[in-house]
Design an enzyme around this catalytic site. Structure first.
Site, PDB file in Angstrom:
ATOM      1  N   LEU A 171       0.811  -1.219   0.000  1.00 18.21           N
ATOM      2  CA  LEU A 171       0.000   0.000   0.000  1.00 18.21           C
ATOM      3  C   LEU A 171       0.845   1.271   0.000  1.00 18.21           C
ATOM      4  O   LEU A 171       1.892   1.343   0.644  1.00 18.21           O
ATOM      5  CB  LEU A 171      -0.938   0.005   1.220  1.00 18.21           C
ATOM      6  CG  LEU A 171      -1.914  -1.169   1.304  1.00 18.21           C
ATOM      7  CD1 LEU A 171      -2.822  -1.015   2.521  1.00 18.21           C
ATOM      8  CD2 LEU A 171      -2.744  -1.314   0.029  1.00 18.21           C
ATOM      9  N   HIS A 172       0.358   2.260  -0.737  1.00 16.04           N
ATOM     10  CA  HIS A 172       0.997   3.583  -0.788  1.00 16.04           C
ATOM     11  C   HIS A 172      -0.111   4.624  -0.703  1.00 16.04           C
ATOM     12  O   HIS A 172      -1.302   4.274  -0.580  1.00 16.04           O
ATOM     13  CB  HIS A 172       1.821   3.729  -2.070  1.00 16.04           C
ATOM     14  CG  HIS A 172       1.060   3.367  -3.316  1.00 16.04           C
ATOM     15  ND1 HIS A 172       0.002   4.096  -3.792  1.00 16.04           N
ATOM     16  CD2 HIS A 172       1.183   2.310  -4.159  1.00 16.04           C
ATOM     17  CE1 HIS A 172      -0.476   3.544  -4.883  1.00 16.04           C
ATOM     18  NE2 HIS A 172       0.216   2.448  -5.132  1.00 16.04           N
ATOM     19  N   HIS A 226      -3.409   4.178  -2.728  1.00 10.25           N
ATOM     20  CA  HIS A 226      -4.415   3.296  -2.113  1.00 10.25           C
ATOM     21  C   HIS A 226      -5.093   4.005  -0.934  1.00 10.25           C
ATOM     22  O   HIS A 226      -6.302   3.910  -0.747  1.00 10.25           O
ATOM     23  CB  HIS A 226      -3.760   2.035  -1.542  1.00 10.25           C
ATOM     24  CG  HIS A 226      -3.080   1.159  -2.548  1.00 10.25           C
ATOM     25  ND1 HIS A 226      -1.720   1.000  -2.599  1.00 10.25           N
ATOM     26  CD2 HIS A 226      -3.590   0.374  -3.536  1.00 10.25           C
ATOM     27  CE1 HIS A 226      -1.404   0.151  -3.559  1.00 10.25           C
ATOM     28  NE2 HIS A 226      -2.515  -0.240  -4.147  1.00 10.25           N
ATOM     29  N   GLY A 256      -9.280   3.380  -8.440  1.00 16.45           N
ATOM     30  CA  GLY A 256      -8.441   4.524  -8.764  1.00 16.45           C
ATOM     31  C   GLY A 256      -8.417   4.810 -10.260  1.00 16.45           C
ATOM     32  O   GLY A 256      -8.321   3.879 -11.069  1.00 16.45           O
ATOM     33  N   GLN A 291      -9.120  -0.356 -16.400  1.00 23.53           N
ATOM     34  CA  GLN A 291      -9.645  -1.309 -15.409  1.00 23.53           C
ATOM     35  C   GLN A 291     -10.992  -0.820 -14.856  1.00 23.53           C
ATOM     36  O   GLN A 291     -11.916  -1.609 -14.660  1.00 23.53           O
ATOM     37  CB  GLN A 291      -8.638  -1.476 -14.274  1.00 23.53           C
ATOM     38  CG  GLN A 291      -9.130  -2.304 -13.119  1.00 23.53           C
ATOM     39  CD  GLN A 291      -8.019  -2.663 -12.154  1.00 23.53           C
ATOM     40  OE1 GLN A 291      -7.289  -3.614 -12.373  1.00 23.53           O
ATOM     41  NE2 GLN A 291      -7.877  -1.900 -11.082  1.00 23.53           N
ATOM     42  N   SER A 323       2.599   3.979  -7.501  1.00 21.71           N
ATOM     43  CA  SER A 323       2.305   2.605  -7.897  1.00 21.71           C
ATOM     44  C   SER A 323       3.165   1.654  -7.079  1.00 21.71           C
ATOM     45  O   SER A 323       4.303   1.995  -6.736  1.00 21.71           O
ATOM     46  CB  SER A 323       2.624   2.436  -9.392  1.00 21.71           C
ATOM     47  OG  SER A 323       2.688   1.067  -9.717  1.00 21.71           O
ATOM     48  N   SER A 324       2.617   0.490  -6.791  1.00 16.65           N
ATOM     49  CA  SER A 324       3.405  -0.513  -6.057  1.00 16.65           C
ATOM     50  C   SER A 324       4.643  -0.900  -6.865  1.00 16.65           C
ATOM     51  O   SER A 324       5.670  -1.265  -6.313  1.00 16.65           O
ATOM     52  CB  SER A 324       2.558  -1.753  -5.784  1.00 16.65           C
ATOM     53  OG  SER A 324       1.353  -1.374  -5.172  1.00 16.65           O
TER      54      SER A 324
HETATM   55  P1  AMP Z   1      -3.661  -2.344  -6.852  1.00 16.15           P
HETATM   56  O1  AMP Z   1      -3.228  -2.679  -5.472  1.00 16.15           O
HETATM   57  O2  AMP Z   1      -2.567  -1.898  -7.744  1.00 16.15           O
HETATM   58  O3  AMP Z   1      -4.545  -3.409  -7.456  1.00 16.15           O
HETATM   59  O4  AMP Z   1      -4.596  -1.064  -6.705  1.00 16.15           O
HETATM   60  C1  AMP Z   1      -5.738  -1.069  -5.881  1.00 16.15           C
HETATM   61  C2  AMP Z   1      -6.572   0.141  -6.193  1.00 16.15           C
HETATM   62  O5  AMP Z   1      -5.795   1.320  -5.911  1.00 16.15           O
HETATM   63  C3  AMP Z   1      -6.967   0.239  -7.669  1.00 16.15           C
HETATM   64  O6  AMP Z   1      -8.317   0.682  -7.742  1.00 16.15           O
HETATM   65  C4  AMP Z   1      -6.009   1.243  -8.217  1.00 16.15           C
HETATM   66  O7  AMP Z   1      -6.499   1.937  -9.349  1.00 16.15           O
HETATM   67  C5  AMP Z   1      -5.842   2.188  -7.022  1.00 16.15           C
HETATM   68  N1  AMP Z   1      -4.606   2.941  -7.154  1.00 16.15           N
HETATM   69  C6  AMP Z   1      -3.351   2.451  -7.341  1.00 16.15           C
HETATM   70  N2  AMP Z   1      -2.464   3.464  -7.474  1.00 16.15           N
HETATM   71  C7  AMP Z   1      -3.174   4.612  -7.375  1.00 16.15           C
HETATM   72  C8  AMP Z   1      -2.821   5.999  -7.432  1.00 16.15           C
HETATM   73  N3  AMP Z   1      -1.579   6.405  -7.638  1.00 16.15           N
HETATM   74  N4  AMP Z   1      -3.812   6.908  -7.289  1.00 16.15           N
HETATM   75  C9  AMP Z   1      -5.097   6.514  -7.094  1.00 16.15           C
HETATM   76  N5  AMP Z   1      -5.486   5.222  -7.030  1.00 16.15           N
HETATM   77  C10 AMP Z   1      -4.546   4.281  -7.164  1.00 16.15           C
END
Ligand code: AMP
Length: 280
Positions: free
Chosen positions: A33-34, A37, A148, A154, A186-187
Site C-alpha cells: 500500500l501507498h 491506495h 483509482g 480497469q 504505484s506498487s
Molecule cells: P492495486 O493494489 O494496484 O490493485 O490497486 C488497488 C486500487 O488502488 C486500484 O483501484 C487502483 O487503481 C488504485 N490505485 C493504485 N495506485 C493509485 C494511485 N496512484 N492513485 C489513485 N489510485 C490508485
C-alpha cells in the site's frame, strides 16, 4: 480492525452489518500500500459506516508468471496502515480460498475493451481482474466500490462486468495520486531506484504535454511526438494514445466536443508503468 481470511466468515460478519442497514464501502487492493491506495481508503472511510478493504495478489490477472512472483508483499506494514486509517474489516484470503479447484470459470463478454490498450499487451489480464472483483462483489455486496483512475481501463472493464453480472453497487473513481515530480504512485515504483524514479516522471510529462497542446483535429502527430520523447528517454513504449473518455475508442480526428483521455504504458528497464490524464 478485524482480519478475515475466509469467505464464510466474511459473509457472516457482513450479514450482521447489513441487518443493521449499515452503508458498506469496499476498497480492493493487491497490497504494498501507498498513498494512492490510502486516498481510496480515506474517501471510502468518510462516506460509509463500515469500511471493508481486501489485500489479495490475484494470480489470474498476471499474464507473466515472473511478475506475479515478483509482486511486492509488505503485509505487516499494510495492516498497520489500514488500521491507522480506520478500516473495519480486512479481507485477506488465500489463493485456494478464492479459487477452489472445482469452480466453473466464467468468461466475461467485455467486447473490444478486452482487446485494446492494456488488453492487447496483457492478454487475459482483464478476465482475471473481472474474475476476482466479481467474486468480491458477490461475497460482500458493498454499497460502493472504490477504484483509482490510475487504472483507467480497469475502471471501465469493471463497470462493464458490473453490468454483465447485475451488481447493484455504486462505483466511485478516485483521482490519481502522484509523486511531487508527477509520477503516478504505484506498487511497481518500489522496483525503481532513485535515478529511475526521476526518469519515470517523463510519462507524466509526455501526457501533460498532450493535454496542454492537443487541439481539435488530427491526433496522430501529438501521439508520435510523445512516443518519440519517451523513447529518447530510454523507455520502451507499448502505447501512447488519445481515446474517448467514455468508450476508450481511439480518437484520430477530434471534433473538439467529446471528452478525451490520454493514456500511456511504457517500460523503464524491466518495470512496466501506466498512466493517464483526462484532457478536457
Ligand atoms: P492495486 O493494489 O494496484 O490493485 O490497486 C488497488 C486500487 O488502488 C486500484 O483501484 C487502483 O487503481 C488504485 N490505485 C493504485 N495506485 C493509485 C494511485 N496512484 N492513485 C489513485 N489510485 C490508485
Amino acid at each position: 480492525m478485524l482480519i478475515v481470511k475466509t469467505t464464510a466468515a466474511l459473509q457472516q460478519i457482513l450479514d450482521r452489518e447489513k441487518v443493521q442497514r449499515h452503508q458498506l464501502g469496499f476498497v480492493p487492493t493487491m497490497g504494498a500500500l501507498h498513498s494512492g491506495h490510502l486516498q481510496l481508503v480515506e474517501t471510502a472511510r468518510k462516506s460509509n459506516d463500515v469500511l471493508l478493504c481486501s489485500i489479495f495478489v490475484n494470480p489470474t490477472q498476471f499474464n507473466i508468471q515472473k511478475d506475479y512472483e515478483k509482486y511486492p508483499i509488505t503485509i505487516e506494514n499494510d495492516i498497520d496502515l489500514l488500521e491507522s486509517m480506520g478500516c473495519d474489516i480486512l479481507f485477506l484470503p488465500s489463493v485456494n480460498e478464492m479459487y477452489p479447484a472445482d469452480e466453473t470459470v466464467i468468461q466475461y463478454d467485455l467486447g473490444y475493451l478486452e482487446d485494446i490498450l492494456e488488453g492487447k499487451f496483457r492478454p487475459g489480464h482483464f478476465q482475471g481482474v473481472c474474475r476476482i472483483v466479481d467474486k468480491f462483489l458477490e461475497i460482500s455486496k458493498p454499497h460502493t466500490l472504490y477504484l483509482g483512475q490510475k487504472d483507467y481501463q480497469q475502471c471501465m472493464v469493471i463497470r462493464k462486468m458490473m453490468q454483465l453480472r447485475s451488481h447493484q453497487n455504486r462505483l466511485e473513481i478516485c483521482p490519481t495520486v502522484r509523486e511531487d515530480n508527477g509520477l503516478a504512485k504505484s506498487s511497481r515504483n518500489m522496483r525503481l531506484n532513485g535515478e529511475e524514479l526521476n526518469m519515470a516522471s517523463a510519462i507524466y510529462k509526455a501526457l501533460s504535454d498532450i493535454k496542454t497542446h492537443f487541439h481539435p483535429g488530427n491526433s496522430m502527430e501529438v501521439q508520435k511526438i510523445a512516443t518519440g520523447f519517451l523513447e529518447a528517454k530510454g523507455f520502451i513504449v507499448d502505447y501512447v494514445t488519445i481515446a474517448d473518455a467514455e468508450t476508450l475508442h481511439p480518437v484520430k480526428d477530434w471534433d473538439g466536443k467529446g471528452k478525451l483521455v490520454t493514456l500511456a504504458a511504457a517500460y523503464l528497464n524491466e518495470v512496466r508503468l501506466i498512466d493517464n490524464l483526462l484532457i478536457n
